[in-house]
Each structure stands twice: as structure tokens, then as C-alpha cells.
Scaffold this motif. Structure first.
Motif, PDB file in Angstrom:
ATOM      1  N   THR A 103       3.180   8.470   3.117  1.00  0.00           N
ATOM      2  CA  THR A 103       3.686   9.691   3.731  1.00  0.00           C
ATOM      3  C   THR A 103       2.563  10.419   4.460  1.00  0.00           C
ATOM      4  O   THR A 103       1.378  10.113   4.301  1.00  0.00           O
ATOM      5  N   THR A 104       2.944  11.390   5.268  1.00  0.00           N
ATOM      6  CA  THR A 104       1.961  12.172   6.003  1.00  0.00           C
ATOM      7  C   THR A 104       1.086  12.981   5.060  1.00  0.00           C
ATOM      8  O   THR A 104      -0.133  13.089   5.252  1.00  0.00           O
ATOM      9  N   THR A 126     -15.659   9.030   9.196  1.00  0.00           N
ATOM     10  CA  THR A 126     -14.917   7.773   9.133  1.00  0.00           C
ATOM     11  C   THR A 126     -14.231   7.516  10.464  1.00  0.00           C
ATOM     12  O   THR A 126     -13.645   8.424  11.049  1.00  0.00           O
ATOM     13  N   VAL A 127     -14.293   6.315  10.920  1.00  0.00           N
ATOM     14  CA  VAL A 127     -13.580   5.916  12.129  1.00  0.00           C
ATOM     15  C   VAL A 127     -12.320   5.182  11.721  1.00  0.00           C
ATOM     16  O   VAL A 127     -12.381   4.182  11.022  1.00  0.00           O
ATOM     17  N   LEU A 128     -11.180   5.700  12.134  1.00  0.00           N
ATOM     18  CA  LEU A 128      -9.904   5.072  11.836  1.00  0.00           C
ATOM     19  C   LEU A 128      -9.493   4.216  13.025  1.00  0.00           C
ATOM     20  O   LEU A 128      -9.404   4.709  14.140  1.00  0.00           O
ATOM     21  N   ARG A 129      -9.255   2.949  12.739  1.00  0.00           N
ATOM     22  CA  ARG A 129      -8.878   2.014  13.803  1.00  0.00           C
ATOM     23  C   ARG A 129      -7.428   1.588  13.619  1.00  0.00           C
ATOM     24  O   ARG A 129      -7.052   1.024  12.604  1.00  0.00           O
ATOM     25  N   ALA A 130      -6.638   1.860  14.661  1.00  0.00           N
ATOM     26  CA  ALA A 130      -5.238   1.420  14.688  1.00  0.00           C
ATOM     27  C   ALA A 130      -4.480   1.887  13.473  1.00  0.00           C
ATOM     28  O   ALA A 130      -3.833   1.116  12.789  1.00  0.00           O
ATOM     29  N   CYS A 131      -4.544   3.185  13.169  1.00  0.00           N
ATOM     30  CA  CYS A 131      -3.854   3.734  11.994  1.00  0.00           C
ATOM     31  C   CYS A 131      -2.500   4.277  12.425  1.00  0.00           C
ATOM     32  O   CYS A 131      -2.384   4.907  13.465  1.00  0.00           O
ATOM     33  N   LYS A 132      -1.480   4.044  11.599  1.00  0.00           N
ATOM     34  CA  LYS A 132      -0.121   4.475  11.932  1.00  0.00           C
ATOM     35  C   LYS A 132       0.280   5.679  11.081  1.00  0.00           C
ATOM     36  O   LYS A 132       0.186   5.645   9.869  1.00  0.00           O
ATOM     37  N   TYR A 133       0.725   6.744  11.745  1.00  0.00           N
ATOM     38  CA  TYR A 133       1.338   7.865  11.053  1.00  0.00           C
ATOM     39  C   TYR A 133       2.834   7.589  10.979  1.00  0.00           C
ATOM     40  O   TYR A 133       3.512   7.552  12.000  1.00  0.00           O
ATOM     41  N   PRO A 134       3.400   7.432   9.782  1.00  0.00           N
ATOM     42  CA  PRO A 134       4.804   7.027   9.699  1.00  0.00           C
ATOM     43  C   PRO A 134       5.785   8.081  10.184  1.00  0.00           C
ATOM     44  O   PRO A 134       6.794   7.754  10.797  1.00  0.00           O
ATOM     45  N   GLU A 135       5.497   9.359   9.923  1.00  0.00           N
ATOM     46  CA  GLU A 135       6.476  10.387  10.258  1.00  0.00           C
ATOM     47  C   GLU A 135       6.255  10.942  11.660  1.00  0.00           C
ATOM     48  O   GLU A 135       7.191  11.397  12.303  1.00  0.00           O
ATOM     49  N   ALA A 136       5.022  10.911  12.105  1.00  0.00           N
ATOM     50  CA  ALA A 136       4.737  11.428  13.442  1.00  0.00           C
ATOM     51  C   ALA A 136       5.064  10.422  14.522  1.00  0.00           C
ATOM     52  O   ALA A 136       5.010  10.748  15.714  1.00  0.00           O
ATOM     53  N   ARG A 137       5.366   9.161  14.122  1.00  0.00           N
ATOM     54  CA  ARG A 137       5.804   8.126  15.045  1.00  0.00           C
ATOM     55  C   ARG A 137       4.725   7.766  16.055  1.00  0.00           C
ATOM     56  O   ARG A 137       5.006   7.322  17.159  1.00  0.00           O
ATOM     57  N   LEU A 138       3.463   7.953  15.683  1.00  0.00           N
ATOM     58  CA  LEU A 138       2.380   7.556  16.560  1.00  0.00           C
ATOM     59  C   LEU A 138       2.079   6.082  16.325  1.00  0.00           C
ATOM     60  O   LEU A 138       1.932   5.651  15.193  1.00  0.00           O
ATOM     61  N   LYS A 139       1.954   5.322  17.384  1.00  0.00           N
ATOM     62  CA  LYS A 139       1.755   3.891  17.248  1.00  0.00           C
ATOM     63  C   LYS A 139       0.329   3.575  16.804  1.00  0.00           C
ATOM     64  O   LYS A 139       0.127   2.852  15.841  1.00  0.00           O
ATOM     65  N   THR A 140      -0.660   4.049  17.495  1.00  0.00           N
ATOM     66  CA  THR A 140      -2.025   3.708  17.143  1.00  0.00           C
ATOM     67  C   THR A 140      -2.924   4.913  17.334  1.00  0.00           C
ATOM     68  O   THR A 140      -2.656   5.807  18.134  1.00  0.00           O
ATOM     69  N   LEU A 184       0.838  -1.200   0.000  1.00  0.00           N
ATOM     70  CA  LEU A 184       0.000   0.000   0.000  1.00  0.00           C
ATOM     71  C   LEU A 184       0.875   1.252   0.000  1.00  0.00           C
ATOM     72  O   LEU A 184       1.749   1.411   0.850  1.00  0.00           O
ATOM     73  N   THR A 185       0.643   2.146  -0.959  1.00  0.00           N
ATOM     74  CA  THR A 185       1.431   3.369  -1.120  1.00  0.00           C
ATOM     75  C   THR A 185       0.514   4.569  -1.246  1.00  0.00           C
ATOM     76  O   THR A 185      -0.720   4.446  -1.209  1.00  0.00           O
ATOM     77  N   ASP A 186       1.125   5.744  -1.417  1.00  0.00           N
ATOM     78  CA  ASP A 186       0.341   6.959  -1.631  1.00  0.00           C
ATOM     79  C   ASP A 186      -0.490   6.866  -2.906  1.00  0.00           C
ATOM     80  O   ASP A 186      -1.627   7.363  -2.953  1.00  0.00           O
ATOM     81  N   ALA A 187       0.066   6.252  -3.947  1.00  0.00           N
ATOM     82  CA  ALA A 187      -0.681   6.111  -5.200  1.00  0.00           C
ATOM     83  C   ALA A 187      -1.918   5.239  -5.023  1.00  0.00           C
ATOM     84  O   ALA A 187      -2.961   5.489  -5.632  1.00  0.00           O
ATOM     85  N   SER A 188      -1.815   4.224  -4.175  1.00  0.00           N
ATOM     86  CA  SER A 188      -2.973   3.369  -3.912  1.00  0.00           C
ATOM     87  C   SER A 188      -4.095   4.159  -3.250  1.00  0.00           C
ATOM     88  O   SER A 188      -5.261   4.038  -3.634  1.00  0.00           O
ATOM     89  N   LEU A 189      -3.758   4.983  -2.256  1.00  0.00           N
ATOM     90  CA  LEU A 189      -4.770   5.805  -1.596  1.00  0.00           C
ATOM     91  C   LEU A 189      -5.345   6.845  -2.542  1.00  0.00           C
ATOM     92  O   LEU A 189      -6.543   7.162  -2.480  1.00  0.00           O
ATOM     93  N   GLU A 190      -4.503   7.357  -3.433  1.00  0.00           N
ATOM     94  CA  GLU A 190      -4.960   8.385  -4.364  1.00  0.00           C
ATOM     95  C   GLU A 190      -6.058   7.867  -5.285  1.00  0.00           C
ATOM     96  O   GLU A 190      -7.049   8.557  -5.552  1.00  0.00           O
TER      97      GLU A 190
END
Length: 395
Positions: A361-362, A375-389, A331-337
Motif C-alpha cells: 500500500t501507499t 537511496t535511489v529507487l529504480r523502477a518503483c511502482k506506486y500501486p494506488e497512485a498508478r505511476l508506472k515507473t 512482497l507485502t507491507d509486513a515484509s517491508l516493515e
């Protein structure tokens, strides 16, 4: 005659001893030669020295039973040599995931995603880094309590200790199986039959499923065996295990992976059919119900067949419950786009385990999140912000 008799006796005994020794050396030589022949047929040529190493560091994980400020039941205990094995029982020096049994799926807060692949069983994961990249020959997983939770092992082509970022990050499944239950809760050394890969690795990922276990599964250490030189093809004919054929491999071969949505959902590549056969006689709702049972890669393939099914596959109603967790490796940015126009009515979105190592990316995630309402986001990871869940956050 009496004087010659002792000498003949000594010579006879000496001759007998020589014959016995010659026979032993011959049989030993035959055994060594046969053993070398068997090893040459079953092992890679040329043979190099095998490197044995324990995990140096735990890079990432989905959950653990212990707290961040403690070493009890945390994933950090997987680093280094075993602390408990071969002892059995409940020890705080082991690594324990947070879930076990099927109570998590039976809770009222859980939601069932319809498009989850039937071959995806993983519920937790841990990524382990080793000192030296090797071509894996064996992996020993030391389980000390209620074994049987490991369902998949993956190897990564990226070196986490390299100073230069890799041009391509590749994950390959070297072993997988359905969830199972060990006959005994005692400690064991689990050594699955892994397949050969064409790149050296020092980053392994273990994925687990404890839904069939009666209690927490405890892991003590992971031992990686491998060689530094790329092994040649084995002389004997290797049998193909159908369980090793992962769904991601089919996606790569057919070009129907999540990262190829640009080509799959391109309406310009579809022919203008004048007739859709019996599909023209079916109600729109019935076709929607039929294709709602397809997984996301199958939905991508179906969209390439005709214009009518392309419209059905792009209907936002097919993406109200969307789980992208099984496709975390591609899964990449292009996939989300290219998923944006189809996610306008999404209600539940699972982005667990995605976005690792800069795949998302962020900015790419922000563009995707802005276009999704309620939308409810469950257990989503921000790669650059280093947030776990991030759980239960309304946009």
C-alpha cells in the motif's frame, strides 16, 4: 456346370467383399479402441470440451518499444487474434519490449545487485487477461521475429473481471527455462509443456529475457487452451521435471519466504549458545564476506541457525545493495516493515514489479521510504497512485 459357374463366381466375390469389409471394421475398431485407451491414459478424466481463447486485454507490462499514443510496437498488440502470424519479419503490429541483447547490463548506468537469485532470469513482463477462467491445458505463443525470449509463464488465481476482491492472490509458475536463442529468426508457434494447476485462471504473466538475441523479439498473440471443469489425476505416472521446482515453492514449503520474515528474524526463537565453534576464531569481516554471496531467502534461513549468524545476517552492511524484484509475488507491507531495521545503510534499492494488486500500500511504502536515507529507487511502482515507473529519485 457352365450355368452354375457364373453364380459361384458372384458368390465368391460377394463372400470376399464381406470378409474384407469385416476385416476393415475390425481393424478400425481396434484402432479406435487403442486410441481411446491412449487418450484415457494420457489425458485427464472425465474429458470436457476444450476452450480456446486469445487474450482479451493487456493489464500490465514492464516496458514496450512504442509510445503511449501509438499502436506501433506496443504491448496492446498482444490483445486479440494474431495480426501478423504466420508471416515473419519486422512488423509494427506486434508487441516489442524495449531491451534486447546484453547492452543494458554493460551500460554505465546499470548496477549489479549481489543478492539476486541465480535462478531469476526475467528482465521484462506482460500480464494478459482472458475472457473465461479455465484450467490450462496448453499455451501457444505466436512469435514473429527473433523468437526465444520467453523464460517464464505464470498463472494467477485472481479473476481480474470479478466484482469481489479475492481473499488471496496466488501466482504459480507453470513453465520456466533459462534464456535461450532460437536457431532461426523466422516466425514460430511456441508451445511449452506446462504443468497442471489446481485452480482456474484467466490471467497469465509472460516474463522474457532477450539478452541472447541479436535484435528485438516480436510477439503477436497468445492463445490459451483449457477446460472449465477441474481435471482428475492422469492414470499414467507423470514424470517430475526438476526445472518446474521454482524457488518460490521452496520458500513456501520451508516457511522462508519474504512474507515470513516475522518468524525468521525473531530473536526470541534463537537459543543462547555459549560457543560458536570455529566461527569465534574468524574475523567479523570475513564472515560478512562469506554470507554476502547468499541470496535473500538463504540469508533468512541462515539467520535461524545461531545467535552469532543472526547478528551477521541482520547487519545493515548486508543490505547496501538490495533487489526485491525476484520476490514481487510475495512482497507485502509486513515484509517491508521487518526489513526496515536492516536497510539503514542501503544505497541501491530495486523494487521493480512490486506492489501490484495492493500487495504494498501507499502508507506501507511511505513508512519504508521515510526510514531510508540517500537511496535511489529504480523502477518503483506506486500501486494506488498508478505511476508506472520512478527512476533516479533521491529521498
Amino acid at each position: 456346370m457352365s450355368s452354375w459357374f457364373p453364380m459361384l463366381t458372384v458368390l465368391s466375390m460377394f463372400y470376399y467383399i464381406c470378409l474384407r469389409r469385416r476385416a476393415r471394421l475390425a481393424s478400425r475398431g481396434e484402432m479406435i479402441n487403442s486410441r481411446r485407451a491412449i487418450e484415457s491414459n494420457s489425458r485427464a478424466l472425465p474429458m470436457s470440451i476444450e476452450v480456446v481463447q486469445y487474450a482479451k486485454e493487456v493489464l500490465d507490462f514492464s516496458s514496450h518499444y512504442g509510445s503511449e499514443n501509438s499502436m506501433s510496437y506496443t504491448m496492446w498488440n498482444l490483445a486479440g487474434p494474431p495480426n501478423v502470424y504466420p508471416s515473419s519479419g519486422d512488423f509494427t503490429q506486434t508487441a516489442v519490449f524495449r531491451t534486447y541483447g546484453n547492452w543494458w547490463h554493460q551500460s554505465s548506468s546499470s548496477s549489479a545487485f549481489k543478492r539476486t537469485s541465480p535462478s531469476f532470469f526475467s528482465l521484462d513482463y506482460v500480464e494478459l487477461a482472458f475472457e473465461e477462467p479455465v484450467y490450462p491445458t496448453a499455451i501457444h505463443i505466436l512469435e514473429t521475429y527473433h523468437p526465444g525470449s520467453v523464460v517464464k509463464i505464470l498463472a494467477c488465481s485472481a479473476n481480474p473481471y470479478s466484482q469481489t476482491p479475492p481473499a488471496e492472490v496466488r501466482w504459480e509458475t507453470i513453465w520456466s527455462a533459462e534464456p535461450s536463442r532460437a536457431h532461426s529468426p523466422q516466425a514460430r508457434q511456441f508451445t511449452p509443456c506446462i504443468k497442471e494447476i489446481d485452480f482456474p485462471t484467466n490471467l497469465l504473466r509472460l516474463e522474457t529475457n532477450s539478452s541472447l538475441l541479436d535484435y528485438y523479439s516480436e510477439l503477436d498473440a497468445v492463445e490459451l487452451h483449457g477446460v472449465k471443469e477441474k481435471p482428475m489425476l492422469s492414470l499414467k505416472i507423470a514424470t517430475i521435471d526438476m526445472s518446474d521446482l521454482d524457488e518460490d515453492e521452496y520458500d513456501d514449503e520451508d516457511g522462508c519466504g519474504i512474507d515470513c520474515l516475522t518468524n525468521q528474524f525473531s530473536s526470541s526463537s534463537l537459543r543462547d549458545w555459549t560457543s560458536n565453534g570455529y566461527f569465534d576464531k574468524l574475523p567479523y569481516e570475513l564472515i560478512q564476506l562469506i554470507i554476502s554471496h547468499l541470496a535473500l531467502p538463504d540469508l533468512c534461513r541462515l539467520a535461524q541457525t545461531c545467535k552469532l549468524l543472526y547478528q551477521h545476517c541482520c547487519d545493515p552492511l548486508q543490505y547496501t545493495y538490495l533487489s526485491l524484484q525476484p520476490y514481487w509475488a510475495t512482497l507485502t507491507d509486513a515484509s517491508l516493515e521487518y526489513l526496515l531495521p536492516r536497510c539503514t545503510l542501503v544505497q541501491w534499492l530495486n523494487l521493480s514489479w512490486t506492489g501490484n494488486r495492493g500487495f504494498i500500500t501507499t502508507s506501507g511504502f511511505s513508512r519504508f521510504a521515510v526510514c531510508i536515507h540517500s537511496t535511489v529507487l529504480r523502477a518503483c511502482k506506486y500501486p494506488e497512485a498508478r505511476l508506472k515507473t520512478l527512476k533516479s529519485v533521491w529521498l
